[in-house]
Scaffold this motif. Structure first.
Motif, mmCIF file in Angstrom:
data_model
loop_
_atom_site.group_PDB
_atom_site.id
_atom_site.type_symbol
_atom_site.label_atom_id
_atom_site.label_comp_id
_atom_site.label_asym_id
_atom_site.label_seq_id
_atom_site.Cartn_x
_atom_site.Cartn_y
_atom_site.Cartn_z
ATOM 1 N N UNK A 64 0.591 -1.004 -0.028
ATOM 2 C CA UNK A 64 -0.358 0.130 -0.062
ATOM 3 C C UNK A 64 0.156 1.488 -0.058
ATOM 4 N N UNK A 65 2.389 1.164 1.007
ATOM 5 C CA UNK A 65 2.486 2.454 1.452
ATOM 6 C C UNK A 65 1.904 3.743 2.228
ATOM 7 N N UNK A 66 3.161 4.179 2.464
ATOM 8 C CA UNK A 66 2.931 4.916 3.657
ATOM 9 C C UNK A 66 2.246 6.376 3.162
ATOM 10 N N UNK A 67 1.657 6.404 3.242
ATOM 11 C CA UNK A 67 0.788 8.155 3.821
ATOM 12 C C UNK A 67 1.998 8.981 4.453
ATOM 13 N N UNK A 68 1.599 8.719 5.986
ATOM 14 C CA UNK A 68 2.081 8.997 6.552
ATOM 15 C C UNK A 68 3.493 8.676 7.816
ATOM 16 N N UNK A 69 4.385 9.870 7.769
ATOM 17 C CA UNK A 69 5.542 8.959 8.423
ATOM 18 C C UNK A 69 4.762 9.151 9.845
ATOM 19 N N UNK A 70 6.280 7.899 10.463
ATOM 20 C CA UNK A 70 5.738 7.455 11.933
ATOM 21 C C UNK A 70 5.704 8.767 12.455
ATOM 22 N N UNK A 71 7.003 9.541 12.716
ATOM 23 C CA UNK A 71 6.943 11.106 14.008
ATOM 24 C C UNK A 71 5.123 11.708 13.631
ATOM 25 N N UNK A 72 4.367 10.937 12.969
ATOM 26 C CA UNK A 72 3.315 12.583 13.023
ATOM 27 C C UNK A 72 1.645 11.172 13.509
ATOM 28 N N UNK A 73 1.941 9.825 12.995
ATOM 29 C CA UNK A 73 0.801 8.744 13.107
ATOM 30 C C UNK A 73 0.445 9.191 14.732
#
Length: 365
Positions: free
Chosen positions: A288-297
């Motif tokens: 699917x690929x990320x929409x959000x980076x990990x730090x903002x989740x």
């Protein structure tokens, strides 16, 4: 081949502009003849969801620190009517970590560096997931693979763990491989020797993870039905030239059927790639690929689900985990729509659908 850079997306597809810019930038590296961004393309240390083809030179940093990462699908021999969610979930929770299933007798037969790390999922987006067939698009292909709609399956996504990190760091420090390793140079030969071991490590790791999980739930079967590596450098011959296909989060289009992972809240897909040519860098999307980076989740999801108890129940209902950050960083909302990724590739005539698989329990402990 029309243009050096190709991005697979439609007007309705969401994609970060900085991911496309990053792909365009690495396409300018010496020796690059094709750079393809798939619908799951996103920004990373180097472009993720991409495949780059070079001649005369390789760039290990484009593959990254998890050489050999990929996905494998295993049979369980368990009929879906006999798969009791609460019972299986309880067994997995009581396990308290994969390391508690002994594989020492299997490791005796393995000759790989850092083999003590085998059988571990690792961090990031790696996982193991019990699934069932949801929709069948090609009955004959499904039968050819060895799947049937009445059985439960196990999908494992993992790679070379610390060994891949060791390899990349070694070749950056010793050979400045981010500047490229020329074909047949000393660094090139040494890197490929360790690269191939890491690819083997990733495949073996997925098998060991499956053994541990299937042993835990008392599965009757453990056949590996599909396995594909999406972080590697593959060698292809084209018009008398040797090409190097650098895949970072991209599945091979030249090995037959593969599985493209969704999220733990959406289906995965078994497909038959049709894009086995230079125009698509011999590859297709891997997930699917990320929409959000990990730090903002966490911050984003706290806004979506302001009630803490409800939020954690919704995000963790089918998840076995021991790190609370996983609830947020690997939440389905943090990823793109897998259905849109599939739709974009169908629009390019890159794949044929075989079946979709529905997630039941995801394991990340």
């Amino acid at each position: 081949m029309e243009n050096k850079v190709k991005v697979i997306q439609t007007e309705k597809s969401w994609m970060e502009s900085n991911a496309i810019e990053q792909l365009e930038k690495v396409s300018e590296l010496k020796g690059v003849i094709k750079a393809v961004g798939f619908p799951d393309l996103h920004f990373g240390k180097t472009p993720v969801g991409a495949s780059l083809v070079t001649t005369d030179i390789i760039y290990p940093h484009l593959v990254g620190n998890d050489v050999g990462c990929g996905m494998a699908l295993f049979s369980t021999g368990i009929n879906k009517g006999k798969f009791k969610f609460d019972k299986v979930r309880g067994k997995l929770q009581r396990l308290e970590g994969l390391e508690n299933v002994d594989i020492s007798h299997l490791l005796e037969q393995v000759e790989l560096p850092m083999k003590e790390a085998l059988g571990t999922i690792g961090g990031g987006n790696h996982f193991a997931e019990f699934q069932q067939v949801d929709k069948i698009y090609d009955e004959a292909a499904l039968k050819e693979i060895g799947l049937n709609k009445s059985e439960i399956y196990l999908l494992v996504h993992s790679g070379s763990t610390g060994y891949g990190e060791y390899i990349l760091r070694k070749y950056i420090d010793k050979y400045s491989c981010q500047n490229g390793l020329r074909e047949n140079s000393e660094g090139y030969k040494e890197y490929f020797e360790e690269h191939d071991k890491a690819v083997n490590f990733g495949k073996t790791n997925r098998e060991m993870i499956a053994y541990r999980l299937l042993t835990t739930i008392g599965a009757k079967d453990s056949n590996k039905l599909l396995d594909s590596t999406h972080n590697s450098i593959a060698i292809k011959e084209h018009e008398g030239k040797r090409l190097y296909v650098h895949r970072k989060g991209a599945a091979p289009a030249d090995i037959g059927y593969i599985i493209i992972a969704g999220t733990r809240g959406s289906n995965s897909y078994i497909v038959k790639p049709k894009a086995n040519n230079l125009e698509y860098a011999y590859s297709v999307a891997h997930g699917a690929g990320r929409r959000w980076n990990r730090f903002s989740c966490k911050e984003r999801l706290e806004t979506v689900y302001p009630d803490k108890s409800k939020r954690e129940k919704l995000l963790g209902s089918n998840l076995i985990y021991n790190d609370r950050r996983v609830l947020y960083e690997e939440a389905p909302e943090a990823y793109k729509s897998i259905d849109k990724v599939i739709e974009d590739m169908l629009g390019e005539d890159m794949i044929e659908l075989v079946a979709s698989l529905k997630p039941l329990i995801t394991y990340k402990a």
